[in-house]
Design a protein around this motif. Structure first.
Motif, PDB file in Angstrom:
ATOM      1  N   UNK A   1       7.637  -3.497 -12.124  1.00  0.00           N
ATOM      2  CA  UNK A   1       6.878  -3.073 -13.261  1.00  0.00           C
ATOM      3  C   UNK A   1       7.810  -2.113 -14.065  1.00  0.00           C
ATOM      4  N   UNK A   2       8.008  -0.764 -13.350  1.00  0.00           N
ATOM      5  CA  UNK A   2       8.664   0.198 -13.939  1.00  0.00           C
ATOM      6  C   UNK A   2       9.985  -0.261 -14.657  1.00  0.00           C
ATOM      7  N   UNK A   3      10.773  -1.125 -14.230  1.00  0.00           N
ATOM      8  CA  UNK A   3      11.871  -1.645 -14.613  1.00  0.00           C
ATOM      9  C   UNK A   3      11.656  -2.594 -16.033  1.00  0.00           C
ATOM     10  N   UNK A   4      10.555  -3.114 -16.040  1.00  0.00           N
ATOM     11  CA  UNK A   4      10.396  -3.902 -17.116  1.00  0.00           C
ATOM     12  C   UNK A   4       9.358  -3.317 -18.239  1.00  0.00           C
TER      13      UNK A   4
ATOM     14  N   UNK B   1      -4.458  -4.996 -12.313  1.00  0.00           N
ATOM     15  CA  UNK B   1      -4.948  -3.806 -12.593  1.00  0.00           C
ATOM     16  C   UNK B   1      -3.613  -2.822 -12.409  1.00  0.00           C
ATOM     17  N   UNK B   2      -3.025  -3.069 -11.445  1.00  0.00           N
ATOM     18  CA  UNK B   2      -1.763  -2.255 -11.060  1.00  0.00           C
ATOM     19  C   UNK B   2      -0.584  -2.364 -11.986  1.00  0.00           C
ATOM     20  N   UNK B   3      -0.342  -3.761 -12.528  1.00  0.00           N
ATOM     21  CA  UNK B   3       0.465  -3.738 -13.444  1.00  0.00           C
ATOM     22  C   UNK B   3       0.114  -2.967 -14.821  1.00  0.00           C
ATOM     23  N   UNK B   4      -1.314  -2.949 -15.119  1.00  0.00           N
ATOM     24  CA  UNK B   4      -1.517  -2.125 -16.274  1.00  0.00           C
ATOM     25  C   UNK B   4      -0.915  -0.541 -15.881  1.00  0.00           C
TER      26      UNK B   4
ATOM     27  N   UNK C   1       5.548   2.924 -20.045  1.00  0.00           N
ATOM     28  CA  UNK C   1       5.425   3.046 -21.387  1.00  0.00           C
ATOM     29  C   UNK C   1       5.515   4.676 -21.929  1.00  0.00           C
ATOM     30  N   UNK C   2       4.495   5.389 -21.270  1.00  0.00           N
ATOM     31  CA  UNK C   2       4.558   6.831 -21.439  1.00  0.00           C
ATOM     32  C   UNK C   2       5.929   7.506 -21.274  1.00  0.00           C
TER      33      UNK C   2
ATOM     34  N   UNK D   1       9.878   5.135 -11.519  1.00  0.00           N
ATOM     35  CA  UNK D   1       9.923   4.896 -10.261  1.00  0.00           C
ATOM     36  C   UNK D   1       9.452   6.097  -9.484  1.00  0.00           C
ATOM     37  N   UNK D   2       9.822   7.364  -9.713  1.00  0.00           N
ATOM     38  CA  UNK D   2       9.286   8.326  -9.104  1.00  0.00           C
ATOM     39  C   UNK D   2       7.733   8.701  -8.893  1.00  0.00           C
ATOM     40  N   UNK D   3       7.082   8.237 -10.059  1.00  0.00           N
ATOM     41  CA  UNK D   3       5.608   8.402 -10.170  1.00  0.00           C
ATOM     42  C   UNK D   3       5.147   7.340  -9.073  1.00  0.00           C
ATOM     43  N   UNK D   4       5.655   5.998  -9.379  1.00  0.00           N
ATOM     44  CA  UNK D   4       5.266   4.940  -8.330  1.00  0.00           C
ATOM     45  C   UNK D   4       5.433   5.544  -6.710  1.00  0.00           C
TER      46      UNK D   4
END
Ligand SMILES: Nc1ncnc2c1ncn2[C@@H]1O[C@H](COP(=O)(O)OP(=O)(O)O)[C@@H](O)[C@H]1O
Ligand SMILES: [Mg+2]
Lengths: 301, 314
Positions: free
Chosen positions: A85-88, A161-164, A171-172, A188-191
């Motif tokens: 997700x982060x990459x996309x 839900x996690x994708x969102x 996006x932020x 990635x850091x946040x995830x």
């Protein structure tokens, strides 16, 4: 009723979604992402099946096994979604900035809300496509029984839900940072913090409390179950709570429940707290992204 | 309804401690083609981004058709077609999808777009590229496509930031023809360039900006006349240019001297009589003059004259 459906349809047919979709589907990278994902999931599945197959003989594919296989597959899936997700998503705004198309988009009549939400939805659409492409693997587990359609549905709802969640963080940061590279790294850091950081904080508190109790300064029955909140906002633990109905969380906080009285986490399971907490976070992230996309003059007074 | 399409008042923009715009003022009447001229780094793009609602001013106001760009950005965007100095395109879209995307983004229904897009492609001479991927277009074509893009919603004001930069001469001529056509359609156009002659034949007014300050604004002929009051003399000598420069600086009516190889460019505020007297004085002082002439003031000289004056503090 039909009016709101019309409005919704209008939104999904908006030019930003249309464009994102066309661009996404025309890059070879998307195809490779899909392929890599399926290979990774296939390998996971293969490993699980063969491990159990070897250790328990030929007729081992029973209910219990497929239950375990389902859980392991789901964790693998969650990990892959978190990885993908982060990459996309972390490039959706900053890459337009880098390619110098963003200013053109920002001078159109599209609202910041439409731009941000459309970009989120179209990247999630793509992640969903990939995840759905891996459904047949679940089919195998499903065939052996032991998993209810409810469980499958709830796990998939949790994935979406996690994708969102990951997507709106992506996006932020894509809006805040000029460079895509930076946005991707921070996302990635946040995830990573969600998965590992929360767990580490929990462990620190846990060992702090147990040392404190062992040192004899506190009662053996000291209740420090509040530290479970750190695990409740951890995606892996939240997902595990979907499978488990027992009071496994009590042991996680070293709480003795001989009285049988119900505690907070019996009413609010991890996954529920997780969903509530991150719903707030994702809304905040999206609101911040929408406000930061264009320079807006602060209202006086 | 305002008579002016653009009104800029005391506009300032700071980037940290750097003052990119130091309080500029000018207005552009509807239907005017306004040439916005200044050397690189003068603040043209900054001014234009503020007009295009992409950047907030630090101080002052900018209005488009009477609407403040910071108060009503959404309405302002309807009025303007903006072409940035640097822009990218979505390579994987076809020319016609590209225009559909922007048309849609301005809320134009698909049916209308289907009629409009061939017309736009015709206007910018890209009709035969309708199904080509944007990726495959030349730089000049992309530039024209971008121009078509900023026309999709039929804006009243075009903000074109150096639309001819980086184009070969042929592509420049094509661009100029298109702009003339747009002018004949009655659009207000603000077009920037760091090269004035490039704009000369199509603009009604010019504004010259340097170091974030307007150094001249107005009708192009008017500015030219003002400057004609000042003459530019070219004096070619075989030697001692530096000495001659010092000598000239002490003469009456001489306002500035620049050495350009063997030639000295002199800004001179006197009339014919004084000009003759100056020559006499030079010869009497023993300088060997090869030629002594009043330079034709064309637009480039105007630009140089204005900006040299404005840049004197450096
Ligand atoms: N985002 C920015 N941050 C810092 N400085 C900037 C920024 N944008 C422009 N500048 C500076 O402001 C000045 C004016 O730039 P610009 O408006 O692009 O000039 P022009 O378009 O006339 O060449 C330049 O010195 C430039 O370096
Ligand atoms: Mg510029």
């Amino acid at each position: 009723m039909s009016k709101s459906i019309q409005a919704l349809k209008q939104f999904f047919l908006n030019p930003v979604i249309d464009k994102e979709y066309r661009l996404r589907m025309r890059t070879s990278r998307s195809m490779w992402t899909l392929l890599a994902y399926l290979i990774a999931m296939g390998l996971f599945a293969g490993v699980i099946f063969s491990i159990v197959g070897i250790s328990s003989g030929r007729n081992a594919y029973d209910n219990e096994f497929s239950g375990i296989a389902f859980i392991v597959l789901s964790f693998a899936q969650l990990g892959l979604i978190a990885f993908m997700s982060p990459g996309l998503t972390a490039g959706v705004v900053s890459s337009e900035r880098e390619k110098q198309t963003l200013n053109l988009l920002l001078t159109t009549q599209q609202s910041s809300f439409t731009i941000i939400v459309s970009k989120l939805l179209s990247s999630i659409g793509f992640i969903l496509l990939i995840v759905f492409a891996s459904l047949p693997l679940y089919g195998i587990v499903f065939l052996y029984g032991g998993i209810s359609p409810d469980q499958l549905l709830s796990v998939f709802a949790f994935f979406i839900f996690n994708m969102f969640v990951f997507g709106s963080f992506g996006i932020l940061f894509s809006t805040l940072f000029k460079r895509t590279m930076m946005a991707v790294i921070v996302t990635y850091g946040v995830v990573l913090f969600m998965f590992a950081g929360t767990g580490i904080i929990y462990l620190l508190f846990f060992s702090g409390y147990t040392n404190y109790i062992h040192s004899g300064n506190a009662s053996q029955n000291l209740d420090f179950s509040w530290i479970l909140h750190f695990l409740a906002i951890n995606p892996a633990f939240a997902m595990f709570s979907l499978f488990d109905t027992g009071d496994w969380h009590l042991s996680l906080a070293n709480v003795n429940n001989s009285s049988g009285a119900k505690g907070y986490f019996d009413y609010v399971p991890f996954w529920l707290e997780y969903v509530l907490f991150y719903t707030i976070m994702l809304v905040l992230a999206l609101v911040a992204a929408i406000r930061k996309l264009r320079p807006v003059k602060r209202r006086k007074g | 309804m305002s008579e002016y399409m653009i009104e800029i008042n005391g506009l300032k923009k700071n980037f940290g401690t750097f003052h990119a715009l130091k309080g500029i003022d000018f207005s552009i009447k509807k239907g005017t083609v306004f040439g916005f001229v200044g050397p690189n780094g003068a603040g043209k793009s900054t001014t234009m981004s503020i007009l295009a609602t992409l950047m907030l001013p630090s101080e002052g106001t900018a209005k488009v058709d009477g609407m403040d760009v910071t108060e009503q950005p959404h309405e302002v965007r309807k009025k303007i077609g903006y072409m940035p100095d640097f822009f990218g395109v979505y390579d994987q879209l076809k020319t016609d999808e590209y225009l559909h995307f922007y048309g849609g983004s301005y809320g134009i229904p698909r049916k209308e777009r289907e009629q409009l897009i061939p017309q736009l492609l015709e206007l910018v001479n890209l009709s035969d590229k309708r199904d080509a991927y944007v990726d495959s277009l030349s730089r000049g074509m992309k530039q024209r496509l971008c121009l078509a893009r900023c026309l999709v919603h039929d804006p009243e004001l075009l903000i074109l930031d150096e639309p001819a930069s980086g184009l070969d001469p042929r592509a420049r001529i094509e661009m100029r023809e298109i702009l003339k056509e747009l002018k004949s359609m009655g659009k207000t156009i603000i077009i920037s360039s760091h090269i004035l002659p490039e704009l000369a034949e199509m603009v009604d007014e010019i504004g010259v900006i340097e170091h974030g300050e307007m150094v001249a604004v107005g009708n192009i002929n008017h500015i030219q006349q003002q400057l004609m009051a000042k003459r530019q003399l070219s004096i070619k000598t075989s030697s001692r240019q530096d000495e001659l420069k010092l000598f000239l600086n002490d003469q009456p009516h001489v306002q500035g001297v620049f050495i350009d190889g063997q030639t000295l460019e002199v800004q001179f505020s006197g009339q014919d009589v004084e000009q003759a007297a100056l020559l006499k004085a030079i010869l009497l002082a023993g300088f060997e003059v090869i030629s002594y002439q009043e330079a034709q003031t064309d637009l480039e000289d105007i630009f140089l004259a204005i900006t040299r004056g404005g840049g004197a503090e450096q």
